[in-house]
Every structure is written in structure tokens, then in C-alpha cells.
Write a protein that holds these residues in place. Structure first.
Motif, mmCIF file in Angstrom:
data_model
loop_
_atom_site.group_PDB
_atom_site.id
_atom_site.type_symbol
_atom_site.label_atom_id
_atom_site.label_comp_id
_atom_site.label_asym_id
_atom_site.label_seq_id
_atom_site.Cartn_x
_atom_site.Cartn_y
_atom_site.Cartn_z
ATOM 1 N N PHE A 177 53.014 25.659 45.169
ATOM 2 C CA PHE A 177 52.006 26.126 46.135
ATOM 3 C C PHE A 177 52.421 27.442 46.783
ATOM 4 C CE2 PHE A 177 50.405 21.716 45.984
ATOM 5 C CZ PHE A 177 49.066 22.010 45.745
ATOM 6 N N HIS A 178 53.717 27.648 46.977
ATOM 7 C CA HIS A 178 54.201 28.923 47.501
ATOM 8 C C HIS A 178 53.809 30.060 46.552
ATOM 9 C CE1 HIS A 178 56.754 31.937 49.337
ATOM 10 N NE2 HIS A 178 57.491 32.049 48.242
ATOM 11 N N ILE A 179 54.030 29.857 45.276
ATOM 12 C CA ILE A 179 53.687 30.886 44.282
ATOM 13 C C ILE A 179 52.184 31.152 44.270
ATOM 14 C CG2 ILE A 179 53.631 31.390 41.801
ATOM 15 C CD1 ILE A 179 56.361 29.872 41.653
ATOM 16 N N VAL A 180 51.373 30.109 44.336
ATOM 17 C CA VAL A 180 49.913 30.266 44.331
ATOM 18 C C VAL A 180 49.456 31.067 45.549
ATOM 19 C CG1 VAL A 180 47.727 29.018 44.584
ATOM 20 C CG2 VAL A 180 49.432 28.237 42.923
ATOM 21 N N PHE A 181 49.981 30.722 46.734
ATOM 22 C CA PHE A 181 49.547 31.434 47.931
ATOM 23 C C PHE A 181 50.072 32.865 47.969
ATOM 24 C CE2 PHE A 181 48.524 27.178 49.577
ATOM 25 C CZ PHE A 181 47.253 27.449 50.078
ATOM 26 N N VAL A 182 51.275 33.100 47.465
ATOM 27 C CA VAL A 182 51.795 34.466 47.399
ATOM 28 C C VAL A 182 50.937 35.312 46.460
ATOM 29 C CG1 VAL A 182 53.735 35.885 46.590
ATOM 30 C CG2 VAL A 182 54.161 33.926 48.068
ATOM 31 N N ALA A 183 50.595 34.753 45.294
ATOM 32 C CA ALA A 183 49.753 35.487 44.332
ATOM 33 C C ALA A 183 48.388 35.802 44.951
ATOM 34 C CB ALA A 183 49.599 34.682 43.049
ATOM 35 N N SER A 184 47.836 34.850 45.676
ATOM 36 C CA SER A 184 46.527 35.061 46.314
ATOM 37 C C SER A 184 46.614 36.096 47.422
ATOM 38 C CB SER A 184 46.016 33.733 46.873
ATOM 39 O OG SER A 184 45.906 32.779 45.849
ATOM 40 N N TRP A 185 47.683 36.020 48.206
ATOM 41 C CA TRP A 185 47.900 36.990 49.281
ATOM 42 C C TRP A 185 47.985 38.399 48.702
ATOM 43 C CZ3 TRP A 185 53.235 37.353 52.161
ATOM 44 C CH2 TRP A 185 53.163 38.292 53.194
ATOM 45 N N PHE A 186 48.752 38.548 47.633
ATOM 46 C CA PHE A 186 48.905 39.864 47.023
ATOM 47 C C PHE A 186 47.608 40.355 46.390
ATOM 48 C CE2 PHE A 186 53.407 39.692 47.717
ATOM 49 C CZ PHE A 186 53.776 41.028 47.773
ATOM 50 N N ALA A 187 46.798 39.458 45.870
ATOM 51 C CA ALA A 187 45.499 39.877 45.318
ATOM 52 C C ALA A 187 44.690 40.588 46.401
ATOM 53 C CB ALA A 187 44.748 38.676 44.767
ATOM 54 N N GLY A 188 44.719 40.029 47.598
ATOM 55 C CA GLY A 188 44.027 40.677 48.715
ATOM 56 C C GLY A 188 44.657 42.005 49.086
ATOM 57 N N LEU B 254 37.779 40.575 53.796
ATOM 58 C CA LEU B 254 38.932 40.441 52.910
ATOM 59 C C LEU B 254 40.228 40.392 53.708
ATOM 60 C CD1 LEU B 254 40.078 40.227 50.070
ATOM 61 C CD2 LEU B 254 40.041 42.721 49.939
ATOM 62 N N LEU B 255 40.355 41.204 54.745
ATOM 63 C CA LEU B 255 41.557 41.174 55.574
ATOM 64 C C LEU B 255 41.711 39.804 56.232
ATOM 65 C CD1 LEU B 255 44.029 42.559 56.835
ATOM 66 C CD2 LEU B 255 42.522 43.263 58.706
ATOM 67 N N ARG B 256 40.620 39.262 56.746
ATOM 68 C CA ARG B 256 40.678 37.943 57.382
ATOM 69 C C ARG B 256 41.127 36.889 56.379
ATOM 70 N NH1 ARG B 256 35.436 37.232 58.879
ATOM 71 N NH2 ARG B 256 35.737 38.882 60.389
ATOM 72 N N PHE B 257 40.540 36.913 55.190
ATOM 73 C CA PHE B 257 40.875 35.941 54.153
ATOM 74 C C PHE B 257 42.317 36.118 53.682
ATOM 75 C CE2 PHE B 257 40.552 34.384 49.671
ATOM 76 C CZ PHE B 257 40.303 33.054 49.983
ATOM 77 N N THR B 258 42.733 37.358 53.509
ATOM 78 C CA THR B 258 44.090 37.657 53.064
ATOM 79 C C THR B 258 45.107 37.191 54.107
ATOM 80 O OG1 THR B 258 43.275 39.535 51.804
ATOM 81 C CG2 THR B 258 45.615 39.529 52.302
ATOM 82 N N THR B 259 44.793 37.361 55.366
ATOM 83 C CA THR B 259 45.678 36.893 56.432
ATOM 84 C C THR B 259 45.795 35.370 56.402
ATOM 85 O OG1 THR B 259 45.101 38.808 57.789
ATOM 86 C CG2 THR B 259 46.077 36.913 58.931
ATOM 87 N N LEU B 260 44.687 34.693 56.157
ATOM 88 C CA LEU B 260 44.719 33.229 56.058
ATOM 89 C C LEU B 260 45.567 32.770 54.870
ATOM 90 C CD1 LEU B 260 41.024 32.316 56.942
ATOM 91 C CD2 LEU B 260 43.074 31.942 58.337
ATOM 92 N N LEU B 261 45.614 33.548 53.810
ATOM 93 C CA LEU B 261 46.439 33.208 52.648
ATOM 94 C C LEU B 261 47.918 33.499 52.909
ATOM 95 C CD1 LEU B 261 44.097 34.640 49.892
ATOM 96 C CD2 LEU B 261 44.626 32.222 50.264
ATOM 97 N N ALA B 262 48.199 34.497 53.728
ATOM 98 C CA ALA B 262 49.589 34.860 54.023
ATOM 99 C C ALA B 262 50.303 33.766 54.808
ATOM 100 C CB ALA B 262 49.626 36.170 54.808
ATOM 101 N N VAL B 263 49.580 33.078 55.674
ATOM 102 C CA VAL B 263 50.211 32.067 56.533
ATOM 103 C C VAL B 263 50.857 30.944 55.722
ATOM 104 C CG1 VAL B 263 49.769 30.360 58.338
ATOM 105 C CG2 VAL B 263 48.811 32.667 58.535
ATOM 106 N N PRO B 264 50.119 30.274 54.807
ATOM 107 C CA PRO B 264 50.800 29.233 54.025
ATOM 108 C C PRO B 264 51.843 29.810 53.060
ATOM 109 C CG PRO B 264 48.497 29.399 53.361
ATOM 110 C CD PRO B 264 48.684 30.279 54.552
ATOM 111 N N ALA B 265 51.640 31.019 52.561
ATOM 112 C CA ALA B 265 52.640 31.630 51.675
ATOM 113 C C ALA B 265 53.968 31.773 52.423
ATOM 114 C CB ALA B 265 52.162 32.987 51.175
#
Length: 142
Positions: free
Chosen positions: A7-18, A50-61
Motif C-alpha cells: 500500500f505504501h508503494i501504491v500511494f507513493v505512485a499515486s502521489w507522484f502521478a499528481g 488535483l492539488l487537493r487530491f494529491t495532498t490526500l494521497l501523500a498522507v497515507p504514503a
């Protein structure tokens, strides 16, 4: 531990996509023809969402990464200099994320004077950071 790592890898990949796409929107905002208010506003709305969504992805990452580090001891102990370098890279990514938020605020307030070329170079920073972090984690050079 493998579930946490996955899950760390998934959230990091998603965070970086943003982080890869947000500055690309900034490039497009910088290229908007003066007077094209609707186009500019639409791009800024996309960037805000996108910034809001990316920030939400950064937290669990970040939280899952902290869990791996503190809970499982990954990267602790002697011979793990790569982890210190990786953590420095993570701090740079957080700083880049913050810089994106500040640039967006300036673009919204019409206070940013950067050219589309500047934003194109700025857009490459997360690619270099991700490359460095992945190399440190996989190769563990020191």
C-alpha cells in the motif's frame, strides 16, 4: 509487513502521478492567451482539485512509510546510509509539493510571472527525485 509495503508503494505512485501532472497544468496556465479568462479559470480549477487530491494521497504514503520505518525497523541500524539519503529525498519531495501549492496560490492571485519554459523545467524535478529515491531503495549503494 508486505501489505503495508504494497500500500505504501501504491500511494507513493499515486502521489507522484499528481506531482507529475500538476506542474504540467501550470505550463498550460502560463501559455493561456491574455483575455482567455474561461480557459485560465478552468485550468486553475483543475489544478486546485488535483492539488487537493494529491495532498490526500501523500498522507497515507508518508504514514505507511513511517510505519515501515518505525514499526518494522526497515532501514535502521548500521549500514543503512541509503535510508538517510532516501529520507532526505522524501523531505525534498514534501518541499516540492509545498512549492506547488505556493505556485498555485500565486497563479490564482495572478502574482506569478514564471514562463511556460520555467514551468517545464520545474515539471522535471519530481522525476529526478523519484529516480533517486527508487535507486536508493533498490540498489542501497551505501
Amino acid at each position: 509487513m508486505l501489505w503495508v509495503k504494497a500500500f505504501h508503494i501504491v500511494f507513493v505512485a499515486s502521489w507522484f502521478a499528481g506531482l507529475f501532472y500538476l506542474p504540467r497544468i501550470f505550463v498550460n496556465v502560463a501559455m493561456v492567451t491574455p483575455g482567455s479568462v474561461a480557459e485560465r479559470e478552468r485550468l486553475l480549477l483543475m489544478a486546485r482539485k488535483l492539488l487537493r487530491f494529491t495532498t490526500l494521497l501523500a498522507v497515507p504514503a508518508l504514514g505507511l512509510g513511517l510505519w515501515l520505518y518505525l514499526g518494522y525497523g526497515i532501514g535502521k541500524g548500521p549500514g543503512n546510509g541509503w535510508m538517510h539519503a532516501k529520507l532526505a529525498g522524501v523531505l525534498l519531495v514534501i518541499g516540492y509539493h509545498h512549492a506547488c501549492a505556493r505556485l498555485l496560490r500565486k497563479l490564482i492571485d495572478n502574482r506569478d510571472q514564471h514562463s511556460h519554459r520555467w514551468f517545464r523545467f520545474f515539471n522535471e524535478v519530481p522525476v529526478l527525485l523519484l529516480m533517486a529515491i527508487v535507486i536508493l531503495v533498490v540498489v542501497k549503494p551505501f
